[in-house]
Design a protein around this motif. Structure first.
Motif, PDB file in Angstrom:
ATOM      1  N   ARG A 200       0.869  -1.165   0.000  1.00  0.00           N
ATOM      2  CA  ARG A 200       0.000   0.000   0.000  1.00  0.00           C
ATOM      3  C   ARG A 200       0.911   1.221   0.000  1.00  0.00           C
ATOM      4  O   ARG A 200       1.872   1.302   0.741  1.00  0.00           O
ATOM      5  N   TYR A 274      -8.946  -6.340  -6.893  1.00  0.00           N
ATOM      6  CA  TYR A 274      -8.781  -6.206  -5.448  1.00  0.00           C
ATOM      7  C   TYR A 274      -9.869  -7.021  -4.746  1.00  0.00           C
ATOM      8  O   TYR A 274     -11.047  -6.977  -5.129  1.00  0.00           O
ATOM      9  N   ASP A 276     -11.258  -6.475  -1.948  1.00  0.00           N
ATOM     10  CA  ASP A 276     -12.260  -5.678  -1.244  1.00  0.00           C
ATOM     11  C   ASP A 276     -13.173  -4.895  -2.183  1.00  0.00           C
ATOM     12  O   ASP A 276     -14.006  -4.110  -1.730  1.00  0.00           O
ATOM     13  N   GLU A 277     -13.030  -5.070  -3.495  1.00  0.00           N
ATOM     14  CA  GLU A 277     -13.883  -4.357  -4.436  1.00  0.00           C
ATOM     15  C   GLU A 277     -15.087  -5.177  -4.899  1.00  0.00           C
ATOM     16  O   GLU A 277     -15.937  -4.689  -5.635  1.00  0.00           O
ATOM     17  N   ARG A 341     -17.274   5.255  -0.442  1.00  0.00           N
ATOM     18  CA  ARG A 341     -16.491   4.132   0.091  1.00  0.00           C
ATOM     19  C   ARG A 341     -15.469   3.628  -0.925  1.00  0.00           C
ATOM     20  O   ARG A 341     -14.358   3.247  -0.562  1.00  0.00           O
ATOM     21  N   ARG A 345     -11.401   3.628  -0.436  1.00  0.00           N
ATOM     22  CA  ARG A 345     -10.549   2.449  -0.641  1.00  0.00           C
ATOM     23  C   ARG A 345      -9.344   2.815  -1.499  1.00  0.00           C
ATOM     24  O   ARG A 345      -8.228   2.325  -1.266  1.00  0.00           O
ATOM     25  N   GLN A 346      -9.548   3.658  -2.507  1.00  0.00           N
ATOM     26  CA  GLN A 346      -8.418   4.118  -3.315  1.00  0.00           C
ATOM     27  C   GLN A 346      -7.439   4.929  -2.469  1.00  0.00           C
ATOM     28  O   GLN A 346      -6.217   4.779  -2.589  1.00  0.00           O
ATOM     29  N   ARG A 349      -5.340   2.660  -0.174  1.00  0.00           N
ATOM     30  CA  ARG A 349      -4.266   1.917  -0.842  1.00  0.00           C
ATOM     31  C   ARG A 349      -3.100   2.814  -1.224  1.00  0.00           C
ATOM     32  O   ARG A 349      -1.935   2.406  -1.119  1.00  0.00           O
TER      33      ARG A 349
END
Length: 406
Positions: A200, A274, A276-277, A341, A345-346, A349
């Protein structure tokens, strides 16, 4: 929508009499490409009115054209963060008029292309000093060799890093790694795999043994053989990467993820995988690719994006905003009605921060854009300028709340 409504809203915006609801309506109207020409004519008509043409101090007509041109140039220059700067001449009433019209002009160009965050001077935002130390990511990656040894690429010197199965591994400048296969590459080289992983806050580019180029986004990894000696060129991806595949009709290139297989001969495409996507998404820029998962398969055309549907029985094929899809590779954040959200997330990371949510954030979607070179504090300020969200920061921990909530 009537032209009268657009004119009334524009006049209220220029006179600072617009309500939050009316501003939101104006945003919607300006984002409609069909209204751009009308809006441009309205602004030009306003500039022609006597109240704006009685002064010899400022040529507003010329200024309008210059501002429009400059705004377009800013969009072309990677949409880097641009704010109207008020100089000492702001004490002049004519300058204040020009400033509002200039803001409207940039609003026309910026909102019409989906990168808005109303171009007004930002207001001070509380709770931001600690977040200012959270800097953007950079060229960072770890290379794991076939024997398990690890090389930290960001600290390794440029030049040859090693030789595996007749393939030289070379660190180039600018965050790039290259594999140079030669005729001495032995058959066993195809069974030796390397893995390049970005953390990350990291990104990296690798040139594979066949000459294909891969750009890895943050928190991603690519596993590949040190030489492509089999019937295909298969690699495994987690996270996100952009591929420019070298053509070889006799040896298809295959990208395997946990939720999709992409098969190509030579083309340019982006894969976002990803965990989580929720969905793996493949976006084709040039050429043609075949995507498959289980019994589902689909042939894509340039400009299309494929994702597997909830049942896993068929692919959803859409035409996404390609600038938004490719923003990470061009060094940008680019949001087009993007869920908050997904935006966070972007941010998590790229800046290597932890995100927490408070309150009801459902339905909050934002337009906007900014270079990924800025620190996180500047990005959060711009997000708050939308009037939709509020942030509280503590070190590398960011709490996201609806606007007005503390």
């Amino acid at each position: 929508m009537s032209n009268e409504e657009l004119k009334v809203l524009l006049e209220k915006y220029l006179s600072d009499e617009i309500t939050p609801a009316e501003r939101q309506r104006l945003q919607v109207l300006v984002q409609n490409d069909h209204n751009r020409h009308t809006l441009g004519e309205m602004i030009a008509a306003i500039l022609a009115e006597e109240r704006y043409t009685t002064t010899s101090q400022v040529d507003l007509q010329q200024a309008f054209g210059e501002v429009m041109q400059e705004a377009a140039h800013r969009e072309a220059r990677s949409r880097e963060r641009s704010m109207m700067v008020v100089t000492d001449s702001s004490s002049s009433p004519y300058f204040r008029i020009f400033y509002k019209l200039a803001a409207a002009a940039i609003l026309l160009v910026g909102l019409g292309t989906g990168a808005y965050w109303w171009y007004r001077s930002p207001q001070p935002v509380a709770n931001r000093p600690v977040a200012a130390v959270v800097v953007p990511g950079g060229n960072k990656a770890i290379l794991t060799l076939a024997d398990g040894s690890i090389i930290e690429l960001d600290s390794a010197r440029e030049g040859a890093l090693g030789n595996q199965g007749g393939t030289r591994i070379i660190k180039l400048n600018g965050g790039r790694l290259a594999y140079a296969a030669n005729s001495a590459a032995n058959a066993g080289a195809g069974s030796q795999y390397n893995t390049i992983s970005t953390p990350r806050g990291g990104q990296y580019q690798v040139v594979l043994p066949d000459g294909s180029q891969v750009w890895l986004n943050a928190a991603s990894s690519l596993r590949f053989p040190v030489a492509f000696t089999g019937k295909d060129r298969a690699v495994t991806l987690t996270g996100e990467a952009y591929f420019e595949v070298a053509q070889n009709a006799g040896q298809p290139f295959i990208v395997q993820t946990t939720g999709m297989q992409v098969k190509v001969l030579g083309t340019h495409f982006n894969v976002m995988a990803y965990s989580d996507e929720g969905r793996v998404k493949t976006t084709l820029m040039e050429g043609a690719v075949s995507v498959s998962q289980g019994k589902a398969t689909s042939l894509m055309q340039p400009g299309q994006q494929a994702s597997i549907n909830e049942s896993g029985e068929a692919f959803n094929i859409t035409r996404p905003d390609l600038e938004e899809v490719m923003a990470w590779k061009t060094g940008e954040f680019r949001f087009r009605k993007t869920d908050i959200r997904m935006i966070m997330r972007q941010i998590a990371r790229w800046y290597n921060v932890e995100i927490e949510y408070k309150g009801d954030l459902s339905g909050i979607t934002l337009y906007g854009g900014m270079t990924r070179k800025e620190n996180v504090a500047q990005l959060l300020e711009l997000l708050e300028q939308t009037g939709e969200v509020h942030f509280s920061t503590n070190g590398n921990h960011i709490t996201v709340m609806p606007a007005g909530m503390n």
